[in-house]
Write a protein that holds these residues in place. Structure first.
Motif, PDB file in Angstrom:
ATOM      1  N   ASP A 246      47.206  30.547  45.506  1.00 40.48           N
ATOM      2  CA  ASP A 246      47.628  29.155  45.345  1.00 40.48           C
ATOM      3  C   ASP A 246      46.734  28.211  46.151  1.00 40.48           C
ATOM      4  OD1 ASP A 246      49.663  30.063  43.739  1.00 40.48           O
ATOM      5  OD2 ASP A 246      51.221  29.897  45.283  1.00 40.48           O
ATOM      6  N   LEU A 247      46.335  28.633  47.354  1.00 40.57           N
ATOM      7  CA  LEU A 247      45.446  27.810  48.169  1.00 40.57           C
ATOM      8  C   LEU A 247      44.097  27.635  47.485  1.00 40.57           C
ATOM      9  CD1 LEU A 247      46.139  29.271  51.737  1.00 40.57           C
ATOM     10  CD2 LEU A 247      47.236  27.334  50.629  1.00 40.57           C
ATOM     11  N   VAL A 248      43.607  28.708  46.874  1.00 43.59           N
ATOM     12  CA  VAL A 248      42.341  28.629  46.139  1.00 43.59           C
ATOM     13  C   VAL A 248      42.457  27.641  44.983  1.00 43.59           C
ATOM     14  CG1 VAL A 248      40.732  29.921  44.674  1.00 43.59           C
ATOM     15  CG2 VAL A 248      41.558  30.917  46.821  1.00 43.59           C
ATOM     16  N   GLN A 249      43.568  27.701  44.268  1.00 41.54           N
ATOM     17  CA  GLN A 249      43.768  26.780  43.143  1.00 41.54           C
ATOM     18  C   GLN A 249      43.774  25.333  43.610  1.00 41.54           C
ATOM     19  OE1 GLN A 249      43.540  27.523  40.108  1.00 41.54           O
ATOM     20  NE2 GLN A 249      44.613  29.397  39.538  1.00 41.54           N
ATOM     21  N   VAL A 250      44.424  25.062  44.732  1.00 41.03           N
ATOM     22  CA  VAL A 250      44.456  23.695  45.258  1.00 41.03           C
ATOM     23  C   VAL A 250      43.050  23.245  45.651  1.00 41.03           C
ATOM     24  CG1 VAL A 250      45.329  22.203  47.098  1.00 41.03           C
ATOM     25  CG2 VAL A 250      46.845  23.868  46.023  1.00 41.03           C
ATOM     26  N   LEU A 251      42.266  24.132  46.249  1.00 39.81           N
ATOM     27  CA  LEU A 251      40.901  23.784  46.620  1.00 39.81           C
ATOM     28  C   LEU A 251      40.056  23.486  45.382  1.00 39.81           C
ATOM     29  CD1 LEU A 251      38.594  23.412  48.577  1.00 39.81           C
ATOM     30  CD2 LEU A 251      38.330  25.895  48.684  1.00 39.81           C
ATOM     31  N   LEU A 252      40.209  24.284  44.339  1.00 40.46           N
ATOM     32  CA  LEU A 252      39.455  24.044  43.113  1.00 40.46           C
ATOM     33  C   LEU A 252      39.853  22.710  42.483  1.00 40.46           C
ATOM     34  CD1 LEU A 252      39.537  27.640  41.585  1.00 40.46           C
ATOM     35  CD2 LEU A 252      37.614  26.537  42.730  1.00 40.46           C
ATOM     36  N   GLU A 253      41.142  22.412  42.500  1.00 41.98           N
ATOM     37  CA  GLU A 253      41.601  21.124  41.966  1.00 41.98           C
ATOM     38  C   GLU A 253      41.051  19.970  42.803  1.00 41.98           C
ATOM     39  OE1 GLU A 253      45.839  21.252  41.913  1.00 41.98           O
ATOM     40  OE2 GLU A 253      45.912  23.032  40.630  1.00 41.98           O
ATOM     41  N   THR A 254      41.045  20.148  44.117  1.00 41.63           N
ATOM     42  CA  THR A 254      40.528  19.111  45.006  1.00 41.63           C
ATOM     43  C   THR A 254      39.043  18.873  44.753  1.00 41.63           C
ATOM     44  OG1 THR A 254      42.159  19.709  46.701  1.00 41.63           O
ATOM     45  CG2 THR A 254      40.244  18.453  47.432  1.00 41.63           C
ATOM     46  N   ALA A 255      38.334  19.927  44.361  1.00 34.74           N
ATOM     47  CA  ALA A 255      36.914  19.802  44.034  1.00 34.74           C
ATOM     48  C   ALA A 255      36.688  19.170  42.665  1.00 34.74           C
ATOM     49  CB  ALA A 255      36.251  21.171  44.095  1.00 34.74           C
ATOM     50  N   GLY A 256      37.783  18.835  41.976  1.00 35.40           N
ATOM     51  CA  GLY A 256      37.674  18.155  40.696  1.00 35.40           C
ATOM     52  C   GLY A 256      37.523  19.065  39.503  1.00 35.40           C
ATOM     53  N   LEU A 257      37.885  20.333  39.663  1.00 36.99           N
ATOM     54  CA  LEU A 257      37.715  21.297  38.573  1.00 36.99           C
ATOM     55  C   LEU A 257      39.008  21.457  37.791  1.00 36.99           C
ATOM     56  CD1 LEU A 257      35.705  23.977  40.571  1.00 36.99           C
ATOM     57  CD2 LEU A 257      34.806  22.192  39.074  1.00 36.99           C
ATOM     58  N   ARG A 258      38.878  21.593  36.507  1.00 35.18           N
ATOM     59  CA  ARG A 258      40.047  21.789  35.651  1.00 35.18           C
ATOM     60  C   ARG A 258      40.569  23.221  35.818  1.00 35.18           C
ATOM     61  NH1 ARG A 258      38.398  24.943  31.615  1.00 35.18           N
ATOM     62  NH2 ARG A 258      36.184  24.923  31.035  1.00 35.18           N
ATOM     63  N   PRO A 259      41.840  23.453  35.522  1.00 36.51           N
ATOM     64  CA  PRO A 259      42.386  24.811  35.610  1.00 36.51           C
ATOM     65  C   PRO A 259      41.603  25.776  34.724  1.00 36.51           C
ATOM     66  CG  PRO A 259      44.155  23.216  35.399  1.00 36.51           C
ATOM     67  CD  PRO A 259      42.875  22.450  35.190  1.00 36.51           C
ATOM     68  N   GLY A 260      41.274  26.934  35.270  1.00 34.33           N
ATOM     69  CA  GLY A 260      40.549  27.951  34.513  1.00 34.33           C
ATOM     70  C   GLY A 260      39.045  27.795  34.549  1.00 34.33           C
ATOM     71  N   ALA A 261      38.535  26.725  35.178  1.00 34.48           N
ATOM     72  CA  ALA A 261      37.079  26.524  35.207  1.00 34.48           C
ATOM     73  C   ALA A 261      36.378  27.598  36.029  1.00 34.48           C
ATOM     74  CB  ALA A 261      36.756  25.146  35.781  1.00 34.48           C
ATOM     75  N   VAL A 262      37.074  28.120  37.026  1.00 31.00           N
ATOM     76  CA  VAL A 262      36.532  29.198  37.850  1.00 31.00           C
ATOM     77  C   VAL A 262      37.451  30.409  37.724  1.00 31.00           C
ATOM     78  CG1 VAL A 262      35.982  29.945  40.190  1.00 31.00           C
ATOM     79  CG2 VAL A 262      35.448  27.608  39.468  1.00 31.00           C
ATOM     80  N   PRO A 263      36.948  31.531  37.206  1.00 31.16           N
ATOM     81  CA  PRO A 263      37.800  32.717  37.085  1.00 31.16           C
ATOM     82  C   PRO A 263      38.224  33.266  38.443  1.00 31.16           C
ATOM     83  CG  PRO A 263      35.791  32.919  35.762  1.00 31.16           C
ATOM     84  CD  PRO A 263      35.608  31.739  36.657  1.00 31.16           C
ATOM     85  N   LEU A 264      39.496  33.642  38.537  1.00 29.01           N
ATOM     86  CA  LEU A 264      40.013  34.305  39.728  1.00 29.01           C
ATOM     87  C   LEU A 264      40.319  35.739  39.374  1.00 29.01           C
ATOM     88  CD1 LEU A 264      42.510  31.604  41.097  1.00 29.01           C
ATOM     89  CD2 LEU A 264      40.042  31.788  41.451  1.00 29.01           C
ATOM     90  N   VAL A 265      39.750  36.665  40.126  1.00 27.82           N
ATOM     91  CA  VAL A 265      39.955  38.085  39.853  1.00 27.82           C
ATOM     92  C   VAL A 265      40.627  38.733  41.052  1.00 27.82           C
ATOM     93  CG1 VAL A 265      37.995  38.195  38.273  1.00 27.82           C
ATOM     94  CG2 VAL A 265      37.654  38.713  40.686  1.00 27.82           C
ATOM     95  N   ASP A 266      41.439  39.734  40.772  1.00 32.27           N
ATOM     96  CA  ASP A 266      42.141  40.435  41.845  1.00 32.27           C
ATOM     97  C   ASP A 266      41.167  41.259  42.672  1.00 32.27           C
ATOM     98  OD1 ASP A 266      44.558  39.403  41.033  1.00 32.27           O
ATOM     99  OD2 ASP A 266      45.006  41.103  39.718  1.00 32.27           O
ATOM    100  N   ALA A 267      41.441  41.310  43.985  1.00 33.10           N
ATOM    101  CA  ALA A 267      40.629  42.104  44.901  1.00 33.10           C
ATOM    102  C   ALA A 267      41.548  42.766  45.913  1.00 33.10           C
ATOM    103  CB  ALA A 267      39.617  41.208  45.616  1.00 33.10           C
ATOM    104  N   PRO A 268      41.131  43.888  46.481  1.00 34.22           N
ATOM    105  CA  PRO A 268      41.965  44.526  47.500  1.00 34.22           C
ATOM    106  C   PRO A 268      42.022  43.704  48.774  1.00 34.22           C
ATOM    107  CG  PRO A 268      39.834  45.619  47.355  1.00 34.22           C
ATOM    108  CD  PRO A 268      39.890  44.634  46.227  1.00 34.22           C
ATOM    109  N   VAL A 269      43.097  43.863  49.524  1.00 35.84           N
ATOM    110  CA  VAL A 269      43.230  43.193  50.812  1.00 35.84           C
ATOM    111  C   VAL A 269      42.349  43.924  51.814  1.00 35.84           C
ATOM    112  CG1 VAL A 269      44.792  42.578  52.683  1.00 35.84           C
ATOM    113  CG2 VAL A 269      45.583  42.469  50.306  1.00 35.84           C
ATOM    114  N   SER A 270      41.365  43.226  52.348  1.00 39.11           N
ATOM    115  CA  SER A 270      40.433  43.883  53.268  1.00 39.11           C
ATOM    116  C   SER A 270      40.160  43.067  54.527  1.00 39.11           C
ATOM    117  CB  SER A 270      39.098  44.153  52.561  1.00 39.11           C
ATOM    118  OG  SER A 270      38.529  42.949  52.090  1.00 39.11           O
ATOM    119  N   SER A 271      40.631  41.823  54.604  1.00 41.02           N
ATOM    120  CA  SER A 271      40.309  40.963  55.741  1.00 41.02           C
ATOM    121  C   SER A 271      41.352  41.100  56.843  1.00 41.02           C
ATOM    122  CB  SER A 271      40.222  39.506  55.283  1.00 41.02           C
ATOM    123  OG  SER A 271      41.460  39.084  54.764  1.00 41.02           O
ATOM    124  N   ASN A 272      41.063  40.471  57.996  1.00 35.48           N
ATOM    125  CA  ASN A 272      42.033  40.460  59.097  1.00 35.48           C
ATOM    126  C   ASN A 272      43.341  39.833  58.636  1.00 35.48           C
ATOM    127  OD1 ASN A 272      40.387  41.546  61.171  1.00 35.48           O
ATOM    128  ND2 ASN A 272      39.326  39.590  61.338  1.00 35.48           N
TER     129      ASN A 272
END
Length: 307
Positions: A246-272
């Motif tokens: 959801d945070l990524v989606q808000v950032l993309l919207e803030t950057a002026g991008l329409r929904p779906g303009a940047v594909p989001l793909v699932d990834a394993p949890v690996s960060s702190n």
């Protein structure tokens, strides 16, 4: 709640790590109170309104550092220094630096209040659906979490021994103005600014994390600098586990991008932080009179505009 901008100002505050996301917000928050602010970091930051002193704290002998702080007439020191890096850099920035700082403060005739910025990663993995409180036994499972805990323990042991007057703020993920580009959201912002969305695919783990705006954290720092909380650990967060997607989606919207303009793909949890972080912030409310003000969209818009 207490508004940090209306509390009595400190005579002088020294902010270590003054050029980072947190340090910049802390300098600005103290300046609003009328405090005399001295920013300290290894490299100067152009265009700041407060005094700046270039200094490598981790490479400065405690006796020299004590003399520098005494010369500044400081009554509050905020340690917002350190960051990510290789193991030797982590140890230098989060353990060696803290040891030298604590030794310097303990050697001063008049001891300033130390507000040390710790991390929620000191606690280690959290069970989904839970909120971690200050009574939890820290069990960090990452190099970053371990060095942050080591630094916090140096501070807390000295406070318990009566050689320093200090409080540790254990802080969740930070965003907002000047979010570091080494963070997930900061790196995505930099990629969008540099190259736009063309050819971009964002890998997002199914994680939920607690985030706090750097400006809200800075207000907590100002309050902690004056509250009777010597030797305490206090969690600082929003107390909300946000979906990272959801945070990524808000950032993309803030950057002026329409929904779906940047594909989001699932990834394993690996960060702190693992798949879940959420802080219990009741102590911050009770001891500091603090609560977070900024919502997700407001913080991400500030991150985009001031990054």
């Amino acid at each position: 709640m207490i508004d940090a901008t209306t509390t009595a100002s400190a005579t002088r505050v020294v902010v270590l790590g003054a050029t980072g996301c947190v340090g910049r917000a802390v300098c600005a928050a103290y300046a609003r109170t009328g405090a005399r602010v001295v920013g300290v970091a290894r490299t100067p930051l152009p265009g700041v309104d407060h005094r700046f002193r270039p200094l490598d704290i981790a490479g400065t002998a405690p006796a020299d550092l004590a003399r520098i702080l005494a010369d500044e007439g400081v009554d509050t020191v905020v340690n917002a220094a350190g960051g990510w890096g290789r193991p030797e850099e982590l140890k230098r920035g989060h353990v060696q630096l803290v040891r030298r700082l604590v030794a310097a403060l303990g050697a001063m005739e008049t001891r300033p209040r130390l507000v040390h910025i710790g991390s929620v990663h000191e606690y280690g993995p959290m069970a989904e659906g839970t909120s971690v409180s200050e009574t939890a036994v820290p069990r960090p499972d990452s190099a970053y979490g371990r060095v942050k805990l080591a630094g916090s323990r140096v501070v807390l042991r000295a406070a318990q021994a009566g050689t320093v007057d200090a409080v540790v703020l254990r802080v969740v993920n930070v965003y907002g103005p000047y979010t570091t580009p080494t963070s997930f959201l900061g790196a995505l912002r930099e990629r969008l600014r540099r190259s736009g969305p063309e050819g971009l695919t964002v890998s997002v783990a199914p994680a939920r994390r607690d985030f706090v705006d750097a400006r809200d954290l800075a207000e907590a720092v100002v309050l902690a600098g004056r509250a009777p909380v010597n030797g305490r650990v206090i969690n600082i967060g929003r107390g909300v586990a946000e979906e990272v997607r959801d945070l990524v989606q808000v950032l993309l919207e803030t950057a002026g991008l329409r929904p779906g303009a940047v594909p989001l793909v699932d990834a394993p949890v690996s960060s702190n932080g693992g798949a879940w972080t959420r802080a219990d912030i009741r102590q911050a409310r009770r001891l500091l009179g603090w609560c977070p003000r900024s919502g997700v969209r407001e913080s991400i818009e500030a991150m985009w505009e001031q990054g």
